[in-house]
Design an enzyme around this catalytic site. Structure first.
Site, PDB file in Angstrom:
ATOM      1  N   GLU A 160     -59.410 -18.973  46.684  1.00 43.55           N
ATOM      2  CA  GLU A 160     -59.881 -19.295  45.325  1.00 43.55           C
ATOM      3  C   GLU A 160     -60.452 -18.079  44.589  1.00 43.55           C
ATOM      4  O   GLU A 160     -60.251 -17.911  43.385  1.00 43.55           O
ATOM      5  CB  GLU A 160     -60.950 -20.400  45.419  1.00 43.55           C
ATOM      6  CG  GLU A 160     -61.493 -20.874  44.093  1.00 43.55           C
ATOM      7  CD  GLU A 160     -60.420 -21.477  43.194  1.00 43.55           C
ATOM      8  OE1 GLU A 160     -59.766 -22.440  43.612  1.00 43.55           O
ATOM      9  OE2 GLU A 160     -60.235 -20.962  42.084  1.00 43.55           O
ATOM     10  N   VAL A 189     -58.349 -15.034  42.247  1.00 42.80           N
ATOM     11  CA  VAL A 189     -57.980 -15.066  40.826  1.00 42.80           C
ATOM     12  C   VAL A 189     -59.146 -15.612  40.020  1.00 42.80           C
ATOM     13  O   VAL A 189     -59.710 -16.649  40.365  1.00 42.80           O
ATOM     14  CB  VAL A 189     -56.739 -15.958  40.582  1.00 42.80           C
ATOM     15  CG1 VAL A 189     -56.382 -15.969  39.102  1.00 42.80           C
ATOM     16  CG2 VAL A 189     -55.564 -15.498  41.419  1.00 42.80           C
ATOM     17  N   GLY A 202     -62.174 -14.549  39.675  1.00 41.55           N
ATOM     18  CA  GLY A 202     -63.524 -14.399  40.229  1.00 41.55           C
ATOM     19  C   GLY A 202     -64.156 -15.756  40.486  1.00 41.55           C
ATOM     20  O   GLY A 202     -63.657 -16.543  41.286  1.00 41.55           O
ATOM     21  N   ILE A 216     -64.308 -18.358  38.590  1.00 43.14           N
ATOM     22  CA  ILE A 216     -63.733 -19.513  37.872  1.00 43.14           C
ATOM     23  C   ILE A 216     -62.944 -20.395  38.839  1.00 43.14           C
ATOM     24  O   ILE A 216     -62.077 -19.898  39.541  1.00 43.14           O
ATOM     25  CB  ILE A 216     -62.749 -19.070  36.764  1.00 43.14           C
ATOM     26  CG1 ILE A 216     -63.384 -18.055  35.829  1.00 43.14           C
ATOM     27  CG2 ILE A 216     -62.222 -20.269  35.994  1.00 43.14           C
ATOM     28  CD1 ILE A 216     -62.398 -17.453  34.843  1.00 43.14           C
ATOM     29  N   LYS A 253     -52.782 -10.984  40.195  1.00 46.62           N
ATOM     30  CA  LYS A 253     -53.322 -12.313  39.904  1.00 46.62           C
ATOM     31  C   LYS A 253     -52.273 -13.212  39.254  1.00 46.62           C
ATOM     32  O   LYS A 253     -52.194 -14.404  39.559  1.00 46.62           O
ATOM     33  CB  LYS A 253     -54.569 -12.190  39.046  1.00 46.62           C
ATOM     34  CG  LYS A 253     -55.737 -11.566  39.826  1.00 46.62           C
ATOM     35  CD  LYS A 253     -56.847 -11.117  38.905  1.00 46.62           C
ATOM     36  CE  LYS A 253     -58.036 -10.555  39.680  1.00 46.62           C
ATOM     37  NZ  LYS A 253     -58.972  -9.831  38.798  1.00 46.62           N
TER      38      LYS A 253
HETATM   39  N1  HSE Z   1     -61.633  -5.467  39.398  1.00 46.89           N
HETATM   40  C1  HSE Z   1     -61.466  -6.866  39.188  1.00 46.89           C
HETATM   41  C2  HSE Z   1     -61.723  -7.167  37.722  1.00 46.89           C
HETATM   42  C3  HSE Z   1     -62.412  -7.618  40.066  1.00 46.89           C
HETATM   43  O1  HSE Z   1     -62.230  -6.294  37.015  1.00 46.89           O
HETATM   44  O2  HSE Z   1     -61.382  -8.241  37.260  1.00 46.89           O
HETATM   45  C4  HSE Z   1     -62.142  -9.092  40.135  1.00 46.89           C
HETATM   46  O3  HSE Z   1     -60.924  -9.380  40.725  1.00 46.89           O
END
Ligand code: HSE
Length: 404
Positions: free
Chosen positions: A125, A128, A130, A132, A201
């Site tokens: 989970e 993708v 973070g 959410i 992602k």
């Molecule tokens: N480096 C990624 C970002 C971290 O900035 O979205 C989260 O996947």
């Protein structure tokens, strides 16, 4: 029974997972019959005085061979040791959760196959969006739909940079430095800037939505390196915001059009209001219409909260394996975004006469401080090969797709 967890990696995400499991342990125990406890943290370094000092180990085989460890939370990143450990953990009959989008985008199909064979869960989970909730809602709550399209702001770092450029007039480099300080960026921020992180992602989202593995090298990817303050200003002058979007569109013939590129997003689209480190993902299904997911797309605790949610999900019922199901994909699954017609934002050096000869009646955009001879405008809908053909012979500085 107590569910013992091993955390692999003690960086931003791994540290966040340890912190949340420790801080919210009592609260988590109320939600699951089986309380969750960290038994090991795998890291190469020593952490003298660290609250988890006594749990730190440096040898993965201790975890691999400890039957008490039921869940392994992989937070190392990359696809070298992380892949090795994920395979070995699953082969040892342990459930695996990960925040590692690079790993899932490249090896998701293989790891899901091992998990299935071994009757284990493989959950990701946090990979993708973070913090959410997106993958589980998409595969369970939207399960009744045939999904046709996904479009999202999938990288917090680049969205942070673009927002700081738009709102703060910051230079690209200063904005990047801030994003790194806040723990949003990848260890090597090239993956953020060049769009590779967003690419991984959209691969994961597309695989879940369309049922076939989509490999990162199948997805044309353009980052934000070429976006200038001039483009930001022109976009603003006509009510658009520049955003890095990952898109996946189901085509009629079972093919998939997937790509990552900066876009001009109109103010009427909610994605244009998604700022800072926030991510947003819009999913279109044939029963629900559009549904949108929004929240913190990067950062220690938001990402760790999604990892821990996967751990809790497993702890609730250790006997039932939970795994996404998708096919191996194929070389000819993904088609080029060249087929996709849209309006285009163009900035270059050319006379209006020449521009009108090629594009017909267009209204030029204006910005303060533009150098003599600079021209910027929006085209009528057409494909990328068509717009490039018409731009032949003009000095082109920027060409950015407009999201309809
Ligand atoms: N480096 C990624 C970002 C971290 O900035 O979205 C989260 O996947």
């Amino acid at each position: 029974t107590m569910v013992k967890v091993a955390i692999l990696g003690y960086g931003t995400v791994g540290g966040g997972v340890a912190e949340i499991l420790h801080k919210n342990g009592a609260h988590i125990s109320q939600r699951v019959d089986n309380p969750v406890e960290v038994k090991y943290i795998l890291t190469r370094r020593d952490y003298p005085g660290d609250p988890f000092e006594d749990k730190i180990v440096q040898d993965f085989s201790i975890i691999e061979h400890d039957p008490e460890v039921r869940v392994v939370a992989e937070c190392i990143g990359g696809t070298t040791v992380a892949l090795d450990y994920a395979r070995r953990a699953l082969n040892a009959g342990k459930h695996v959760v990960t925040s590692n989008k690079e790993l899932v985008a490249a090896y998701g199909y293989e790891l899901l196959q091992i998990a299935k064979e071994k009757g284990c869960s493989f959950l990701f989970e946090a990979s993708v969006g973070g913090g959410i909730p997106i993958l589980r809602p998409m595969s369970s709550c939207l399960a009744a739909n045939e999904l046709s399209e996904i479009v999202g702001i999938l990288n917090g770092t680049t969205n942070y940079i673009l927002t700081r450029m738009i709102r703060g007039g910051l230079s690209f480099d200063d904005a990047l430095k801030e994003a790194q300080e806040k723990g949003y960026a990848e260890a090597d921020p090239t993956a953020d800037i060049e769009g590779h992180d967003a690419c991984r992602k959209i691969c994961i989202l597309a695989a879940l939505a369309f049922g076939q593995h989509v490999y990162p090298d199948q997805v044309p990817t353009q980052g934000i390196r070429g976006v200038t303050l001039a483009d930001v200003a022109y976009a603003d002058s006509c009510g658009y915001k520049i955003k890095l979007l990952g898109r996946a569109i189901r085509e009629g013939d079972g093919k998939l059009c997937a790509f990552v590129a900066p876009h001009l997003v109109p103010a009427s689209n909610p994605l244009s209001g998604v700022e800072d480190v926030f991510n947003a993902i819009s999913v279109t299904g044939n029963a629900i219409g559009d549904v949108m997911f929004y929240g913190r797309g990067a950062g220690k605790l938001p990402t760790a909260s999604a990892v821990v949610a996967d751990v809790i999900d497993i702890a609730k019922d250790l006997k039932t394996a939970r795994c996404a199901v998708w096919g191996p994909g194929s070389r000819d699954l993904v088609v080029s975004s060249d087929i996709l017609s849209s309006r285009w934002y163009v900035r270059g050096t050319a006379s209006m006469d020449k521009v009108r000869a090629a594009f017909g009646e267009i209204s030029p955009l204006a910005r303060g401080g533009a150098p003599a001879g600079e021209t910027a405008f929006l085209t009528a809908p057409m494909t990328e090969p068509q717009v490039r053909a018409r731009l032949e012979g003009m000095e082109l500085h920027s060409l950015i797709r407009v999201l309809e």
